[in-house]
Design a protein around this motif. Structure first.
Motif, PDB file in Angstrom:
ATOM      1  N   GLU A 210       0.822  -1.219   0.000  1.00 37.71           N
ATOM      2  CA  GLU A 210       0.000   0.000   0.000  1.00 37.71           C
ATOM      3  C   GLU A 210       0.858   1.274   0.000  1.00 37.71           C
ATOM      4  O   GLU A 210       0.534   2.249  -0.657  1.00 37.71           O
ATOM      5  CB  GLU A 210      -0.903  -0.018   1.247  1.00 37.71           C
ATOM      6  N   PHE A 211       1.948   1.259   0.759  1.00 38.87           N
ATOM      7  CA  PHE A 211       2.689   2.517   0.980  1.00 38.87           C
ATOM      8  C   PHE A 211       4.067   2.566   0.319  1.00 38.87           C
ATOM      9  O   PHE A 211       4.757   3.574   0.408  1.00 38.87           O
ATOM     10  CB  PHE A 211       2.814   2.786   2.492  1.00 38.87           C
ATOM     11  N   GLY A 212       4.464   1.479  -0.321  1.00 32.39           N
ATOM     12  CA  GLY A 212       5.719   1.507  -1.081  1.00 32.39           C
ATOM     13  C   GLY A 212       6.958   1.242  -0.241  1.00 32.39           C
ATOM     14  O   GLY A 212       6.883   0.936   0.947  1.00 32.39           O
ATOM     15  N   ASP A 213       8.117   1.406  -0.894  1.00 28.82           N
ATOM     16  CA  ASP A 213       9.385   0.977  -0.295  1.00 28.82           C
ATOM     17  C   ASP A 213      10.126   2.066   0.467  1.00 28.82           C
ATOM     18  O   ASP A 213      11.070   1.799   1.204  1.00 28.82           O
ATOM     19  CB  ASP A 213      10.325   0.466  -1.403  1.00 28.82           C
ATOM     20  N   GLU A 214       9.739   3.324   0.254  1.00 24.54           N
ATOM     21  CA  GLU A 214      10.539   4.437   0.781  1.00 24.54           C
ATOM     22  C   GLU A 214      10.480   4.540   2.307  1.00 24.54           C
ATOM     23  O   GLU A 214      11.500   4.704   2.991  1.00 24.54           O
ATOM     24  CB  GLU A 214      10.038   5.735   0.124  1.00 24.54           C
ATOM     25  N   ILE A 215       9.269   4.421   2.834  1.00 27.07           N
ATOM     26  CA  ILE A 215       9.046   4.628   4.263  1.00 27.07           C
ATOM     27  C   ILE A 215       9.778   3.563   5.113  1.00 27.07           C
ATOM     28  O   ILE A 215       9.803   2.401   4.763  1.00 27.07           O
ATOM     29  CB  ILE A 215       7.521   4.642   4.519  1.00 27.07           C
ATOM     30  N   ALA A 216      10.415   4.033   6.183  1.00 28.08           N
ATOM     31  CA  ALA A 216      11.126   3.109   7.077  1.00 28.08           C
ATOM     32  C   ALA A 216      10.113   2.442   8.008  1.00 28.08           C
ATOM     33  O   ALA A 216       9.327   3.131   8.659  1.00 28.08           O
ATOM     34  CB  ALA A 216      12.170   3.876   7.890  1.00 28.08           C
ATOM     35  N   LEU A 217      10.140   1.127   8.059  1.00 29.68           N
ATOM     36  CA  LEU A 217       9.184   0.381   8.893  1.00 29.68           C
ATOM     37  C   LEU A 217       9.906  -0.339  10.026  1.00 29.68           C
ATOM     38  O   LEU A 217      10.991  -0.900   9.825  1.00 29.68           O
ATOM     39  CB  LEU A 217       8.436  -0.656   8.049  1.00 29.68           C
ATOM     40  N   LEU A 218       9.291  -0.313  11.201  1.00 31.41           N
ATOM     41  CA  LEU A 218       9.881  -0.962  12.367  1.00 31.41           C
ATOM     42  C   LEU A 218       8.827  -1.869  13.004  1.00 31.41           C
ATOM     43  O   LEU A 218       7.632  -1.702  12.773  1.00 31.41           O
ATOM     44  CB  LEU A 218      10.341   0.076  13.397  1.00 31.41           C
ATOM     45  N   HIS A 219       9.297  -2.795  13.834  1.00 28.32           N
ATOM     46  CA  HIS A 219       8.347  -3.665  14.547  1.00 28.32           C
ATOM     47  C   HIS A 219       8.951  -4.098  15.881  1.00 28.32           C
ATOM     48  O   HIS A 219      10.163  -4.285  15.994  1.00 28.32           O
ATOM     49  CB  HIS A 219       8.016  -4.894  13.691  1.00 28.32           C
ATOM     50  N   ASP A 220       8.076  -4.242  16.882  1.00 31.98           N
ATOM     51  CA  ASP A 220       8.496  -4.611  18.236  1.00 31.98           C
ATOM     52  C   ASP A 220       7.855  -5.941  18.619  1.00 31.98           C
ATOM     53  O   ASP A 220       6.628  -6.053  18.655  1.00 31.98           O
ATOM     54  CB  ASP A 220       8.025  -3.500  19.200  1.00 31.98           C
ATOM     55  N   ALA A 221       8.677  -6.950  18.919  1.00 28.63           N
ATOM     56  CA  ALA A 221       8.138  -8.252  19.340  1.00 28.63           C
ATOM     57  C   ALA A 221       8.018  -8.331  20.862  1.00 28.63           C
ATOM     58  O   ALA A 221       7.540  -9.337  21.394  1.00 28.63           O
ATOM     59  CB  ALA A 221       9.001  -9.383  18.803  1.00 28.63           C
TER      60      ALA A 221
END
Ligand SMILES: O=C(O)[C@@H](O)[C@@H](O)[C@H](O)[C@H](O)CO
Length: 412
Positions: A210-221
Protein backbone atom coordinates in the motif's frame (compact mmCIF):
# COMPACT_ATOMS: atom_id res chain seq x y z
CA UNK A 1 28.01 26.67 42.57
CA UNK A 2 26.60 24.21 45.12
CA UNK A 3 23.45 22.14 45.07
CA UNK A 4 21.08 23.60 47.63
CA UNK A 5 18.23 21.12 47.43
CA UNK A 6 16.64 18.36 45.41
CA UNK A 7 12.86 17.92 45.33
CA UNK A 8 10.92 15.01 43.92
CA UNK A 9 7.65 15.75 42.14
CA UNK A 10 5.30 12.87 41.37
CA UNK A 11 2.42 13.96 39.16
CA UNK A 12 -0.07 12.42 36.80
CA UNK A 13 -1.04 14.77 33.97
CA UNK A 14 -2.53 12.05 31.77
CA UNK A 15 -0.15 9.43 33.20
CA UNK A 16 2.32 9.19 36.08
CA UNK A 17 5.71 10.90 35.99
CA UNK A 18 8.60 11.23 38.47
CA UNK A 19 10.46 14.53 38.12
CA UNK A 20 13.51 15.67 40.05
CA UNK A 21 14.08 19.36 40.54
CA UNK A 22 17.56 20.43 41.64
CA UNK A 23 18.13 23.99 42.86
CA UNK A 24 21.57 25.53 43.30
CA UNK A 25 22.66 28.05 45.92
CA UNK A 26 22.52 30.81 43.30
CA UNK A 27 18.99 29.88 42.26
CA UNK A 28 19.57 27.93 39.05
CA UNK A 29 17.03 25.12 38.60
CA UNK A 30 17.48 21.91 36.61
CA UNK A 31 15.03 19.09 35.91
CA UNK A 32 15.51 15.36 35.45
CA UNK A 33 13.16 12.49 34.58
CA UNK A 34 13.09 9.34 36.75
CA UNK A 35 9.79 7.83 35.56
CA UNK A 36 9.59 4.03 35.71
CA UNK A 37 6.22 2.91 34.38
CA UNK A 38 4.20 1.02 36.99
CA UNK A 39 6.95 1.34 39.64
CA UNK A 40 7.09 5.15 39.93
CA UNK A 41 6.94 5.37 43.71
CA UNK A 42 9.99 3.12 44.12
CA UNK A 43 12.13 5.66 42.23
CA UNK A 44 10.49 8.57 44.05
CA UNK A 45 11.27 6.93 47.41
CA UNK A 46 14.85 6.08 46.37
CA UNK A 47 15.39 9.69 45.39
CA UNK A 48 13.66 11.29 48.38
CA UNK A 49 14.95 8.98 51.08
CA UNK A 50 18.42 8.08 49.86
CA UNK A 51 19.68 10.45 47.17
CA UNK A 52 18.34 13.95 47.87
CA UNK A 53 20.02 14.09 51.32
CA UNK A 54 23.39 13.30 49.66
CA UNK A 55 23.12 16.06 47.08
CA UNK A 56 22.84 19.17 49.24
CA UNK A 57 26.22 20.92 49.38
CA UNK A 58 27.77 19.06 46.41
CA UNK A 59 29.39 20.96 43.51
CA UNK A 60 26.59 21.25 40.93
CA UNK A 61 29.16 21.22 38.10
CA UNK A 62 30.81 17.94 39.13
CA UNK A 63 28.49 15.73 37.08
CA UNK A 64 30.84 12.79 36.51
CA UNK A 65 31.90 12.72 40.15
CA UNK A 66 28.26 12.80 41.33
CA UNK A 67 27.40 10.00 38.90
CA UNK A 68 30.20 7.81 40.25
CA UNK A 69 29.36 8.79 43.82
CA UNK A 70 25.77 7.60 43.40
CA UNK A 71 26.64 4.52 41.30
CA UNK A 72 29.69 3.17 43.12
CA UNK A 73 28.94 4.83 46.42
CA UNK A 74 25.59 3.07 46.80
CA UNK A 75 27.36 -0.33 46.69
CA UNK A 76 24.15 -1.97 45.35
CA UNK A 77 24.52 -1.38 41.65
CA UNK A 78 22.43 -1.34 38.53
CA UNK A 79 18.74 -2.15 38.24
CA UNK A 80 15.99 0.06 36.84
CA UNK A 81 15.10 1.83 40.11
CA UNK A 82 18.68 2.81 40.95
CA UNK A 83 19.54 3.78 37.40
CA UNK A 84 16.35 5.84 36.90
CA UNK A 85 17.16 7.73 40.10
CA UNK A 86 20.75 8.38 38.97
CA UNK A 87 19.39 9.42 35.56
CA UNK A 88 17.13 12.03 37.14
CA UNK A 89 20.07 13.58 39.03
CA UNK A 90 22.41 13.44 36.04
CA UNK A 91 19.89 15.00 33.65
CA UNK A 92 19.03 17.81 36.09
CA UNK A 93 22.74 18.61 36.54
CA UNK A 94 23.31 18.77 32.77
CA UNK A 95 20.28 21.07 32.52
CA UNK A 96 21.85 23.33 35.15
CA UNK A 97 25.30 23.30 33.54
CA UNK A 98 23.85 24.28 30.16
CA UNK A 99 21.70 27.02 31.69
CA UNK A 100 24.74 28.46 33.46
CA UNK A 101 26.72 28.30 30.20
CA UNK A 102 23.82 30.03 28.43
CA UNK A 103 23.77 27.30 25.78
CA UNK A 104 21.34 24.65 24.59
CA UNK A 105 22.53 21.36 26.07
CA UNK A 106 23.57 19.81 22.75
CA UNK A 107 26.28 22.47 22.44
CA UNK A 108 27.96 21.14 25.58
CA UNK A 109 27.82 17.61 24.19
CA UNK A 110 29.85 18.56 21.14
CA UNK A 111 27.43 20.61 19.05
CA UNK A 112 25.03 19.54 16.32
CA UNK A 113 26.05 16.64 14.10
CA UNK A 114 22.84 16.91 12.04
CA UNK A 115 19.90 19.21 11.50
CA UNK A 116 17.35 17.12 13.33
CA UNK A 117 16.87 13.68 14.85
CA UNK A 118 14.80 11.40 12.66
CA UNK A 119 11.99 9.88 14.72
CA UNK A 120 9.58 6.99 14.36
CA UNK A 121 5.94 7.10 15.38
CA UNK A 122 3.65 4.25 16.38
CA UNK A 123 1.04 3.18 13.85
CA UNK A 124 -1.32 0.47 14.98
CA UNK A 125 -4.69 -1.02 14.21
CA UNK A 126 -6.68 -4.05 15.20
CA UNK A 127 -6.98 -4.95 11.50
CA UNK A 128 -5.48 -3.86 8.18
CA UNK A 129 -7.95 -1.00 7.38
CA UNK A 130 -7.44 0.53 10.81
CA UNK A 131 -3.67 0.10 10.52
CA UNK A 132 -3.60 1.77 7.08
CA UNK A 133 -5.59 4.64 8.50
CA UNK A 134 -3.05 5.05 11.29
CA UNK A 135 -0.09 4.88 8.86
CA UNK A 136 -1.74 7.51 6.65
CA UNK A 137 -2.28 9.77 9.62
CA UNK A 138 1.39 9.49 10.56
CA UNK A 139 2.50 10.21 6.99
CA UNK A 140 0.27 13.30 6.89
CA UNK A 141 1.87 14.50 10.12
CA UNK A 142 5.28 14.19 8.47
CA UNK A 143 6.64 10.93 9.93
CA UNK A 144 9.08 9.13 7.64
CA UNK A 145 9.63 6.15 9.89
CA UNK A 146 6.75 4.23 11.42
CA UNK A 147 6.48 1.31 13.80
CA UNK A 148 3.83 -1.19 12.72
CA UNK A 149 1.85 -3.17 15.33
CA UNK A 150 -1.42 -4.98 14.63
CA UNK A 151 -4.03 -7.15 16.18
CA UNK A 152 -3.66 -10.89 15.69
CA UNK A 153 -6.72 -12.94 14.63
CA UNK A 154 -8.00 -14.86 17.62
CA UNK A 155 -6.44 -12.57 20.27
CA UNK A 156 -8.50 -9.86 21.96
CA UNK A 157 -5.72 -7.57 22.98
CA UNK A 158 -2.22 -7.30 21.55
CA UNK A 159 0.79 -5.28 22.69
CA UNK A 160 1.21 -2.02 20.80
CA UNK A 161 -2.31 -1.77 19.38
CA UNK A 162 -4.00 1.37 20.63
CA UNK A 163 -7.55 0.34 19.88
CA UNK A 164 -7.18 -2.75 22.02
CA UNK A 165 -6.87 -0.76 25.23
CA UNK A 166 -9.13 1.66 27.02
CA UNK A 167 -6.10 3.44 28.41
CA UNK A 168 -5.34 5.78 25.55
CA UNK A 169 -5.01 9.31 26.70
CA UNK A 170 -6.81 11.58 24.26
CA UNK A 171 -7.87 12.27 20.71
CA UNK A 172 -4.48 13.61 19.71
CA UNK A 173 -2.96 10.25 20.58
CA UNK A 174 -5.61 8.05 18.98
CA UNK A 175 -3.11 5.61 17.59
CA UNK A 176 -0.51 5.89 20.31
CA UNK A 177 -0.43 3.02 22.71
CA UNK A 178 -0.30 3.52 26.48
CA UNK A 179 -0.19 0.12 28.11
CA UNK A 180 -0.30 1.13 31.79
CA UNK A 181 -3.82 1.03 33.18
CA UNK A 182 -4.89 3.08 36.16
CA UNK A 183 -6.22 0.29 38.31
CA UNK A 184 -5.62 -1.52 41.58
CA UNK A 185 -4.35 -4.63 39.79
CA UNK A 186 -2.69 -5.23 36.41
CA UNK A 187 -4.96 -6.26 33.57
CA UNK A 188 -4.23 -9.63 31.97
CA UNK A 189 -3.81 -10.30 28.27
CA UNK A 190 -3.79 -13.59 26.36
CA UNK A 191 -1.00 -14.51 23.95
CA UNK A 192 -0.43 -17.08 21.19
CA UNK A 193 3.00 -16.95 19.58
CA UNK A 194 2.14 -19.24 16.64
CA UNK A 195 -0.86 -17.12 15.66
CA UNK A 196 1.36 -14.02 15.85
CA UNK A 197 4.15 -15.53 13.73
CA UNK A 198 1.65 -16.64 11.07
CA UNK A 199 0.07 -13.19 10.87
CA UNK A 200 2.86 -10.60 11.03
CA UNK A 201 4.57 -11.22 7.63
CA UNK A 202 1.24 -10.75 5.82
CA UNK A 203 0.79 -7.41 7.57
CA UNK A 204 4.17 -6.12 6.36
CA UNK A 205 3.44 -7.41 2.86
CA UNK A 206 0.18 -5.42 2.91
CA UNK A 207 1.84 -2.26 4.26
CA UNK A 208 4.65 -2.35 1.67
CA UNK A 209 2.05 -3.02 -1.04
CA UNK A 210 0.00 0.00 0.00
CA UNK A 211 2.69 2.52 0.98
CA UNK A 212 5.72 1.51 -1.08
CA UNK A 213 9.39 0.98 -0.30
CA UNK A 214 10.54 4.44 0.78
CA UNK A 215 9.05 4.63 4.26
CA UNK A 216 11.13 3.11 7.08
CA UNK A 217 9.18 0.38 8.89
CA UNK A 218 9.88 -0.96 12.37
CA UNK A 219 8.35 -3.66 14.55
CA UNK A 220 8.50 -4.61 18.24
CA UNK A 221 8.14 -8.25 19.34
CA UNK A 222 8.26 -7.14 22.99
CA UNK A 223 10.50 -9.92 24.35
CA UNK A 224 8.01 -12.70 23.59
CA UNK A 225 9.83 -15.17 21.36
CA UNK A 226 12.29 -18.02 21.76
CA UNK A 227 15.55 -17.68 19.78
CA UNK A 228 14.34 -19.99 17.04
CA UNK A 229 10.97 -18.25 16.77
CA UNK A 230 12.75 -14.91 16.61
CA UNK A 231 15.08 -16.19 13.88
CA UNK A 232 12.06 -17.38 11.91
CA UNK A 233 10.35 -14.00 12.26
CA UNK A 234 13.50 -12.12 11.19
CA UNK A 235 13.81 -14.32 8.09
CA UNK A 236 10.16 -14.03 7.19
CA UNK A 237 10.34 -10.23 7.36
CA UNK A 238 13.48 -9.90 5.19
CA UNK A 239 11.52 -9.20 1.98
CA UNK A 240 9.96 -6.11 3.62
CA UNK A 241 13.28 -4.45 4.46
CA UNK A 242 12.64 -3.43 8.06
CA UNK A 243 14.60 -0.59 9.65
CA UNK A 244 14.66 -2.82 12.72
CA UNK A 245 13.04 -5.67 14.53
CA UNK A 246 13.00 -4.91 18.23
CA UNK A 247 13.18 -6.94 21.45
CA UNK A 248 12.69 -10.30 19.81
CA UNK A 249 13.72 -12.38 22.83
CA UNK A 250 13.67 -11.77 26.60
CA UNK A 251 16.54 -9.41 27.33
CA UNK A 252 18.14 -11.41 30.15
CA UNK A 253 19.51 -14.14 27.89
CA UNK A 254 21.75 -12.20 25.58
CA UNK A 255 23.21 -15.36 24.01
CA UNK A 256 19.83 -15.80 22.32
CA UNK A 257 20.62 -12.94 19.98
CA UNK A 258 23.59 -14.82 18.58
CA UNK A 259 21.21 -17.46 17.27
CA UNK A 260 18.85 -14.88 15.86
CA UNK A 261 21.71 -12.98 14.24
CA UNK A 262 23.08 -16.07 12.53
CA UNK A 263 19.77 -16.69 10.81
CA UNK A 264 18.63 -13.31 9.61
CA UNK A 265 19.82 -10.06 8.07
CA UNK A 266 16.88 -8.11 9.52
CA UNK A 267 18.51 -5.44 11.74
CA UNK A 268 18.05 -5.98 15.47
CA UNK A 269 17.38 -3.46 18.24
CA UNK A 270 17.30 -4.17 21.97
CA UNK A 271 17.85 -2.51 25.33
CA UNK A 272 14.83 -0.56 26.56
CA UNK A 273 14.98 -2.64 29.75
CA UNK A 274 18.79 -2.47 30.01
CA UNK A 275 20.24 0.12 32.31
CA UNK A 276 24.05 0.09 32.12
CA UNK A 277 26.84 -0.21 29.60
CA UNK A 278 27.60 -3.64 31.08
CA UNK A 279 24.31 -4.96 29.68
CA UNK A 280 25.60 -4.18 26.19
CA UNK A 281 29.22 -5.21 26.56
CA UNK A 282 29.13 -8.43 24.53
CA UNK A 283 26.12 -7.61 22.36
CA UNK A 284 28.03 -4.65 20.98
CA UNK A 285 31.58 -6.03 20.82
CA UNK A 286 30.33 -9.19 19.11
CA UNK A 287 28.13 -7.15 16.80
CA UNK A 288 24.97 -9.05 17.65
CA UNK A 289 22.74 -5.97 17.51
CA UNK A 290 22.42 -2.88 15.33
CA UNK A 291 20.68 -0.37 17.61
CA UNK A 292 20.80 0.33 21.34
CA UNK A 293 17.45 1.20 22.88
CA UNK A 294 18.29 2.48 26.36
CA UNK A 295 16.60 5.76 27.16
CA UNK A 296 18.42 8.39 29.19
CA UNK A 297 15.67 8.08 31.83
CA UNK A 298 16.33 4.41 32.64
CA UNK A 299 20.04 4.04 32.04
CA UNK A 300 21.72 6.49 34.37
CA UNK A 301 21.28 9.72 32.44
CA UNK A 302 23.11 11.58 29.73
CA UNK A 303 26.55 10.76 31.15
CA UNK A 304 26.12 7.01 30.94
CA UNK A 305 24.06 6.79 27.74
CA UNK A 306 26.74 8.91 26.04
CA UNK A 307 29.27 6.34 27.25
CA UNK A 308 27.20 3.48 25.80
CA UNK A 309 26.87 5.26 22.46
CA UNK A 310 30.58 6.08 22.23
CA UNK A 311 31.35 2.41 22.86
CA UNK A 312 28.70 1.35 20.32
CA UNK A 313 30.27 3.64 17.71
CA UNK A 314 33.39 1.44 17.66
CA UNK A 315 31.25 -1.29 16.14
CA UNK A 316 28.97 0.76 13.87
CA UNK A 317 26.10 0.21 16.29
CA UNK A 318 23.74 3.19 16.43
CA UNK A 319 21.34 4.84 18.83
CA UNK A 320 17.62 4.11 18.86
CA UNK A 321 16.58 5.54 22.19
CA UNK A 322 13.33 4.39 23.77
CA UNK A 323 10.77 7.21 23.72
CA UNK A 324 7.25 6.13 24.63
CA UNK A 325 4.99 8.46 26.60
CA UNK A 326 6.24 6.94 29.85
CA UNK A 327 9.53 8.76 29.25
CA UNK A 328 8.57 12.31 30.24
CA UNK A 329 9.13 15.33 27.99
CA UNK A 330 12.27 15.96 30.10
CA UNK A 331 13.66 12.53 29.18
CA UNK A 332 12.69 13.11 25.56
CA UNK A 333 14.32 16.55 25.50
CA UNK A 334 17.53 15.04 26.89
CA UNK A 335 17.43 12.34 24.20
CA UNK A 336 17.01 14.90 21.44
CA UNK A 337 19.98 16.98 22.66
CA UNK A 338 22.18 13.89 22.90
CA UNK A 339 20.88 12.51 19.59
CA UNK A 340 21.65 15.76 17.81
CA UNK A 341 25.22 15.69 19.09
CA UNK A 342 26.46 12.09 18.79
CA UNK A 343 27.90 10.86 15.51
CA UNK A 344 26.25 7.44 15.67
CA UNK A 345 22.65 8.61 16.01
CA UNK A 346 20.26 6.15 14.38
CA UNK A 347 16.66 7.05 15.13
CA UNK A 348 14.57 8.35 18.06
CA UNK A 349 11.25 6.84 19.16
CA UNK A 350 8.59 9.54 19.42
CA UNK A 351 5.14 9.02 20.86
CA UNK A 352 3.40 12.35 21.16
CA UNK A 353 2.60 13.21 24.79
CA UNK A 354 -0.96 14.16 25.71
CA UNK A 355 -1.99 17.79 25.84
CA UNK A 356 -2.13 17.66 29.66
CA UNK A 357 1.42 16.32 29.84
CA UNK A 358 2.71 18.97 27.46
CA UNK A 359 1.04 21.73 29.47
CA UNK A 360 2.76 20.62 32.66
CA UNK A 361 6.24 20.08 31.18
CA UNK A 362 6.32 22.83 28.58
CA UNK A 363 8.69 21.15 26.12
CA UNK A 364 10.20 23.44 23.46
CA UNK A 365 11.65 20.90 21.00
CA UNK A 366 10.13 21.07 17.56
CA UNK A 367 8.89 18.30 15.24
CA UNK A 368 9.24 18.96 11.52
CA UNK A 369 10.36 17.06 8.39
CA UNK A 370 10.06 13.74 10.22
CA UNK A 371 12.46 14.75 12.98
CA UNK A 372 12.87 16.52 16.31
CA UNK A 373 15.18 19.41 17.03
CA UNK A 374 15.77 21.03 20.42
CA UNK A 375 15.07 24.72 20.82
CA UNK A 376 18.01 27.09 21.11
CA UNK A 377 17.22 28.14 24.65
CA UNK A 378 19.78 27.42 27.38
CA UNK A 379 19.52 24.02 29.06
CA UNK A 380 17.12 21.24 28.10
CA UNK A 381 14.36 23.61 26.97
CA UNK A 382 11.74 22.56 29.51
CA UNK A 383 9.30 24.90 31.29
CA UNK A 384 7.96 22.78 34.11
CA UNK A 385 4.79 24.19 35.71
CA UNK A 386 4.90 23.00 39.32
CA UNK A 387 1.55 24.48 40.30
CA UNK A 388 -0.18 22.74 37.46
CA UNK A 389 1.66 19.47 38.19
CA UNK A 390 0.34 19.59 41.77
CA UNK A 391 -3.19 19.46 40.40
CA UNK A 392 -2.56 15.95 39.07
CA UNK A 393 -1.79 13.62 41.98
CA UNK A 394 -0.32 10.14 41.47
CA UNK A 395 -2.76 7.44 40.42
CA UNK A 396 -1.86 3.78 40.83
CA UNK A 397 -1.22 2.19 37.44
CA UNK A 398 0.26 -1.10 36.26
CA UNK A 399 1.54 -2.55 33.02
CA UNK A 400 -0.42 -5.62 31.87
CA UNK A 401 0.49 -9.21 32.66
CA UNK A 402 0.54 -11.71 29.78
CA UNK A 403 -0.63 -15.32 29.80
CA UNK A 404 -0.49 -18.06 27.18
CA UNK A 405 -3.85 -19.51 26.15
CA UNK A 406 -3.47 -22.29 28.75
CA UNK A 407 -2.97 -19.73 31.53
CA UNK A 408 0.84 -19.87 31.85
CA UNK A 409 2.39 -16.48 32.63
CA UNK A 410 4.41 -15.30 29.63
CA UNK A 411 6.66 -12.31 28.91
CA UNK A 412 4.58 -9.21 28.27
O1 LIG B 1 9.08 0.19 22.30
C1 LIG B 1 8.42 0.73 23.13
O2 LIG B 1 8.22 1.92 23.18
C2 LIG B 1 7.79 -0.11 24.19
O3 LIG B 1 8.20 -1.37 24.25
C3 LIG B 1 7.12 0.55 25.28
O4 LIG B 1 5.85 0.92 24.84
C4 LIG B 1 7.01 -0.23 26.58
O5 LIG B 1 6.05 -1.22 26.47
C5 LIG B 1 6.65 0.73 27.65
O6 LIG B 1 7.63 1.71 27.74
C6 LIG B 1 6.48 0.07 28.99
O7 LIG B 1 6.31 1.04 29.93
Amino acid sequence: MLIERADVIVSSPGRNFVTLKITTDDGVVGYGDGTLNGRELAVAGYLTDHVAPLLAGRDAHAIEDTWQYLYRGGYWRRGPVTMAAIAAVDTALWDIKAKVAGLPLYQLLGGASRQRCMVYGHASGKDIPELFDSVREHLEEGFRAIRIQTGVPGLDSVYGVASSTAASVGEDTRYDYEPARRSALPTEEAWDTRAYLRHVPSVFEAVRGEFGDEIALLHDAHHRLTPIQAAKLGKSLEPYDLFWLEDVTPAENQEALRWVRHHTTTPLAIGEVFNTIWDYQHLISEQLIDYVRSPITHAGGITSVRRILDYAALYQVKSGMHGPTDVSPIGLAAAVHLGLAVHNFGIQEYMVHSEQTREVFGPTHEFAHGGLRPSEEPGLGIHFDEELAAKYPYERAYLPVNRLLDGTVHDW
